[in-house]
Design a protein around this motif. Sequence first.
Motif, mmCIF file in Angstrom:
data_model
loop_
_atom_site.group_PDB
_atom_site.id
_atom_site.type_symbol
_atom_site.label_atom_id
_atom_site.label_comp_id
_atom_site.label_asym_id
_atom_site.label_seq_id
_atom_site.Cartn_x
_atom_site.Cartn_y
_atom_site.Cartn_z
ATOM 1 N N UNK A 160 4.031 5.477 -5.646
ATOM 2 C CA UNK A 160 4.564 5.151 -7.007
ATOM 3 C C UNK A 160 4.361 6.295 -8.057
ATOM 4 N N UNK A 161 3.367 7.102 -8.038
ATOM 5 C CA UNK A 161 3.258 8.099 -8.893
ATOM 6 C C UNK A 161 2.906 9.267 -8.085
ATOM 7 N N UNK A 162 3.572 10.504 -8.450
ATOM 8 C CA UNK A 162 3.345 11.852 -7.813
ATOM 9 C C UNK A 162 3.445 12.839 -9.013
ATOM 10 N N UNK A 163 2.722 13.797 -8.493
ATOM 11 C CA UNK A 163 2.786 14.998 -9.468
ATOM 12 C C UNK A 163 4.285 15.611 -9.695
ATOM 13 N N UNK B 146 0.692 -1.222 0.076
ATOM 14 C CA UNK B 146 0.052 -0.053 -0.059
ATOM 15 C C UNK B 146 0.723 1.338 0.096
ATOM 16 N N UNK B 147 2.020 1.293 0.747
ATOM 17 C CA UNK B 147 2.867 2.452 0.827
ATOM 18 C C UNK B 147 3.459 2.529 -0.411
ATOM 19 N N UNK B 148 3.953 1.449 -1.050
ATOM 20 C CA UNK B 148 4.732 1.568 -2.445
ATOM 21 C C UNK B 148 3.534 2.194 -3.516
ATOM 22 N N UNK B 149 2.427 1.749 -3.484
ATOM 23 C CA UNK B 149 1.305 2.211 -4.346
ATOM 24 C C UNK B 149 1.095 3.564 -4.133
ATOM 25 N N UNK C 136 8.049 12.078 -3.228
ATOM 26 C CA UNK C 136 7.041 11.232 -2.501
ATOM 27 C C UNK C 136 7.182 11.502 -1.115
ATOM 28 N N UNK C 137 6.349 10.849 -0.385
ATOM 29 C CA UNK C 137 6.216 11.105 1.214
ATOM 30 C C UNK C 137 7.284 9.974 1.787
ATOM 31 N N UNK C 138 7.770 8.953 1.172
ATOM 32 C CA UNK C 138 8.449 7.947 1.472
ATOM 33 C C UNK C 138 9.462 7.573 0.215
ATOM 34 N N UNK C 139 10.584 7.157 0.536
ATOM 35 C CA UNK C 139 11.315 6.699 -0.861
ATOM 36 C C UNK C 139 10.894 5.502 -1.439
#
Length: 150
Positions: free
Chosen positions: A28-31, A22-25, A36-39
């Motif tokens: 995965x995509x950001x504006x 869930x954290x990866x998903x 990203x919130x996490x690497x």
Amino acid sequence: MKLAEALLLRAEYQTKLENLENRLLSNLKIQEGDSPNEDPIVLLSEMEATNRKLTELVKKINTCNAREKLSDGRPLSDALVDREALLKERRILATLVGRANEQDYRVSRTEIKMTVTLSVKELQSRIDSLSKEYRQLDTELQGKNWTVDL
């Protein structure tokens, strides 16, 4: 480590993997231009390491389940399959009893009348028997899990 502890650790690893997915998903995509919130690279690495640990643990659990036996001589692996079959059959029968007990609503005598094709009493008796068998097997399995070393 006892088998029961390994089973608890397995559940923990499975939960952690779901969380990492869930954290990866989520990362995965950001504006464009945002970060990203996490690497995701770190998360991916942690997911791979956790999956390797889970895989090794499951192999050890499976080996133990094939090696250890219940009081009746059945390997734990067979008893686990038997326990699952008891639970599945009980669920199906409980669904049948539930359906059989549903009220049919007819407004007039000309509407189709439904009849039950199986004995609810016999189904319920079978459910009770399966429940008892399941409880006894599960109790023995749980007890064995706390006495057997992985």
